[in-house]
Design a protein around this motif. Structure first.
Motif, PDB file in Angstrom:
ATOM      1  N   SER A 116       0.849  -1.194   0.000  1.00  0.00           N
ATOM      2  CA  SER A 116       0.000   0.000   0.000  1.00  0.00           C
ATOM      3  C   SER A 116       0.879   1.236   0.000  1.00  0.00           C
ATOM      4  O   SER A 116       1.974   1.231   0.577  1.00  0.00           O
ATOM      5  CB  SER A 116      -0.923   0.021   1.227  1.00  0.00           C
ATOM      6  OG  SER A 116      -1.856  -1.038   1.181  1.00  0.00           O
ATOM      7  N   TRP A 143      -4.773   6.507  -0.063  1.00  0.00           N
ATOM      8  CA  TRP A 143      -4.100   5.216  -0.009  1.00  0.00           C
ATOM      9  C   TRP A 143      -4.543   4.368  -1.191  1.00  0.00           C
ATOM     10  O   TRP A 143      -5.717   4.337  -1.560  1.00  0.00           O
ATOM     11  CB  TRP A 143      -4.436   4.486   1.281  1.00  0.00           C
ATOM     12  CG  TRP A 143      -3.690   4.997   2.469  1.00  0.00           C
ATOM     13  CD1 TRP A 143      -4.094   5.942   3.360  1.00  0.00           C
ATOM     14  CD2 TRP A 143      -2.389   4.580   2.889  1.00  0.00           C
ATOM     15  NE1 TRP A 143      -3.118   6.151   4.307  1.00  0.00           N
ATOM     16  CE2 TRP A 143      -2.064   5.329   4.046  1.00  0.00           C
ATOM     17  CE3 TRP A 143      -1.469   3.650   2.398  1.00  0.00           C
ATOM     18  CZ2 TRP A 143      -0.868   5.171   4.724  1.00  0.00           C
ATOM     19  CZ3 TRP A 143      -0.272   3.498   3.074  1.00  0.00           C
ATOM     20  CH2 TRP A 143       0.029   4.253   4.227  1.00  0.00           C
ATOM     21  N   ASP A 145      -3.929   0.299  -2.869  1.00  0.00           N
ATOM     22  CA  ASP A 145      -3.347  -1.037  -2.759  1.00  0.00           C
ATOM     23  C   ASP A 145      -2.657  -1.364  -4.075  1.00  0.00           C
ATOM     24  O   ASP A 145      -3.221  -1.136  -5.145  1.00  0.00           O
ATOM     25  CB  ASP A 145      -4.431  -2.078  -2.465  1.00  0.00           C
ATOM     26  CG  ASP A 145      -5.003  -1.925  -1.067  1.00  0.00           C
ATOM     27  OD1 ASP A 145      -4.234  -1.611  -0.145  1.00  0.00           O
ATOM     28  OD2 ASP A 145      -6.226  -2.119  -0.906  1.00  0.00           O
ATOM     29  N   ARG A 168      -8.130   2.771  -2.372  1.00  0.00           N
ATOM     30  CA  ARG A 168      -8.919   2.317  -1.226  1.00  0.00           C
ATOM     31  C   ARG A 168     -10.335   2.878  -1.324  1.00  0.00           C
ATOM     32  O   ARG A 168     -10.537   4.021  -1.703  1.00  0.00           O
ATOM     33  CB  ARG A 168      -8.282   2.802   0.075  1.00  0.00           C
ATOM     34  CG  ARG A 168      -6.911   2.218   0.350  1.00  0.00           C
ATOM     35  CD  ARG A 168      -7.016   1.070   1.319  1.00  0.00           C
ATOM     36  NE  ARG A 168      -5.694   0.553   1.643  1.00  0.00           N
ATOM     37  CZ  ARG A 168      -5.486  -0.342   2.591  1.00  0.00           C
ATOM     38  NH1 ARG A 168      -6.485  -0.789   3.301  1.00  0.00           N
ATOM     39  NH2 ARG A 168      -4.269  -0.785   2.825  1.00  0.00           N
ATOM     40  N   ASP A 170     -12.299   2.942   1.403  1.00  0.00           N
ATOM     41  CA  ASP A 170     -12.579   3.597   2.683  1.00  0.00           C
ATOM     42  C   ASP A 170     -11.775   4.884   2.776  1.00  0.00           C
ATOM     43  O   ASP A 170     -10.674   4.989   2.266  1.00  0.00           O
ATOM     44  CB  ASP A 170     -12.260   2.687   3.866  1.00  0.00           C
ATOM     45  CG  ASP A 170     -10.866   2.099   3.795  1.00  0.00           C
ATOM     46  OD1 ASP A 170     -10.266   2.131   2.696  1.00  0.00           O
ATOM     47  OD2 ASP A 170     -10.384   1.614   4.823  1.00  0.00           O
ATOM     48  N   MET A 173      -8.544   5.088   7.554  1.00  0.00           N
ATOM     49  CA  MET A 173      -7.831   3.839   7.781  1.00  0.00           C
ATOM     50  C   MET A 173      -7.648   3.607   9.274  1.00  0.00           C
ATOM     51  O   MET A 173      -7.254   4.491  10.010  1.00  0.00           O
ATOM     52  CB  MET A 173      -6.470   3.860   7.094  1.00  0.00           C
ATOM     53  CG  MET A 173      -6.541   3.948   5.578  1.00  0.00           C
ATOM     54  SD  MET A 173      -4.904   3.973   4.858  1.00  0.00           S
ATOM     55  CE  MET A 173      -4.295   2.366   5.341  1.00  0.00           C
ATOM     56  N   GLU A 177      -4.628  -1.029   9.456  1.00  0.00           N
ATOM     57  CA  GLU A 177      -4.343  -0.734   8.068  1.00  0.00           C
ATOM     58  C   GLU A 177      -3.157   0.210   7.942  1.00  0.00           C
ATOM     59  O   GLU A 177      -2.371   0.129   7.006  1.00  0.00           O
ATOM     60  CB  GLU A 177      -5.587  -0.142   7.392  1.00  0.00           C
ATOM     61  CG  GLU A 177      -6.669  -1.189   7.152  1.00  0.00           C
ATOM     62  CD  GLU A 177      -7.889  -0.602   6.494  1.00  0.00           C
ATOM     63  OE1 GLU A 177      -8.419   0.404   7.026  1.00  0.00           O
ATOM     64  OE2 GLU A 177      -8.321  -1.133   5.465  1.00  0.00           O
ATOM     65  N   SER A 183      -7.156  -5.021   3.768  1.00  0.00           N
ATOM     66  CA  SER A 183      -7.299  -4.577   2.390  1.00  0.00           C
ATOM     67  C   SER A 183      -8.757  -4.451   2.042  1.00  0.00           C
ATOM     68  O   SER A 183      -9.592  -5.148   2.584  1.00  0.00           O
ATOM     69  CB  SER A 183      -6.617  -5.576   1.453  1.00  0.00           C
ATOM     70  OG  SER A 183      -6.900  -5.241   0.121  1.00  0.00           O
ATOM     71  N   THR A 184      -9.068  -3.565   1.086  1.00  0.00           N
ATOM     72  CA  THR A 184     -10.427  -3.436   0.609  1.00  0.00           C
ATOM     73  C   THR A 184     -10.564  -4.007  -0.793  1.00  0.00           C
ATOM     74  O   THR A 184     -11.613  -3.893  -1.398  1.00  0.00           O
ATOM     75  CB  THR A 184     -10.845  -1.954   0.577  1.00  0.00           C
ATOM     76  OG1 THR A 184      -9.946  -1.232  -0.263  1.00  0.00           O
ATOM     77  CG2 THR A 184     -10.801  -1.357   1.957  1.00  0.00           C
TER      78      THR A 184
END
Length: 211
Positions: A116, A143, A145, A168, A170, A173, A177, A183-184
């Motif tokens: 990330s 953020w 991934d 991300r 969300d 965090m 995270e 992870s999303t």
């Protein structure tokens, strides 16, 4: 010359390269902001297979101007085509992959990782004509991934890099995270490997036709 093929979002892609260091393909899904990049790079002789994932992820983080405290690696591993057990797993993970031998065996080390990074949204875009409001939005840090697969082809002096960056979903965090856990990404599972469904499909459809 290297010719590669892959399938993404039901699109069959084939590109031929005539130089040693080239971004082969880039695609962005507007609805998710996910970015797929495939690169053919000169083989990094000074980088071991064990350290390859951290090297390439750090190189991406540097390009994104992510600070050292705003990047992390969740997991990484190396599979070798010379190892019997790894070869079976590679056959499942890269089920469409075949490589031209040109009269000699081609050995491949596959380096896989998930990480990330906190990057500036729209950093790669040209902001010279943007309005003040657009610039403010583009300068917001988010953020993402990053899922990475490096095919290290020592026989042909090539590092072939497949990178999928997924923003991300969300906005806040949690502590886990921030430390690099969780992870999303859709389809990610908790365990040794945490790769999204779309990344697995990309790897399963990837093939090298010629070089």
């Amino acid at each position: 010359t290297t010719t590669t093929t892959t399938t993404c979002n039901n699109k069959h892609i084939q590109y031929s390269l005539f130089i040693d260091n080239q971004e082969v393909y880039q695609d962005c899904a507007e609805e998710t902001g996910a970015v797929l990049v495939i690169e053919i790079l000169e083989y990094q002789k000074d980088i071991t297979n064990k350290n390859a994932c951290s090297f390439f992820l750090k190189d991406l983080a540097d390009a994104n101007e992510a600070l050292s405290g705003e990047q992390c690696i969740h997991n990484s591993r190396v599979l070798s085509s010379e190892d019997g057990n790894d070869k079976m797993e590679l056959g499942e993970l890269l089920s469409s992959l075949s490589m031209p031998t040109k009269g000699e065996d081609v050995y491949c080390h596959v380096c896989l990782a998930r990480g990330s990074q906190k990057v500036i949204q729209g950093k790669a875009k040209d902001n010279t004509t943007s309005t003040t409001n657009n610039n403010a939005n583009n300068n917001a840090a988010h953020w993402i991934d990053v899922e990475l697969c490096a095919l290290r082809l020592r026989n042909v002096d090539t590092d072939l890099l497949i990178t999928l960056s997924i923003p991300r979903t969300d906005t806040i965090m949690g502590e886990e995270e921030e430390m690099g856990v969780g992870s999303t990404a859709a389809g990610a599972v908790v365990g040794e490997e945490q790769y999204s469904d779309v990344f697995r499909k990309i790897l399963a459809s990837f093939n090298i036709r010629d070089w």
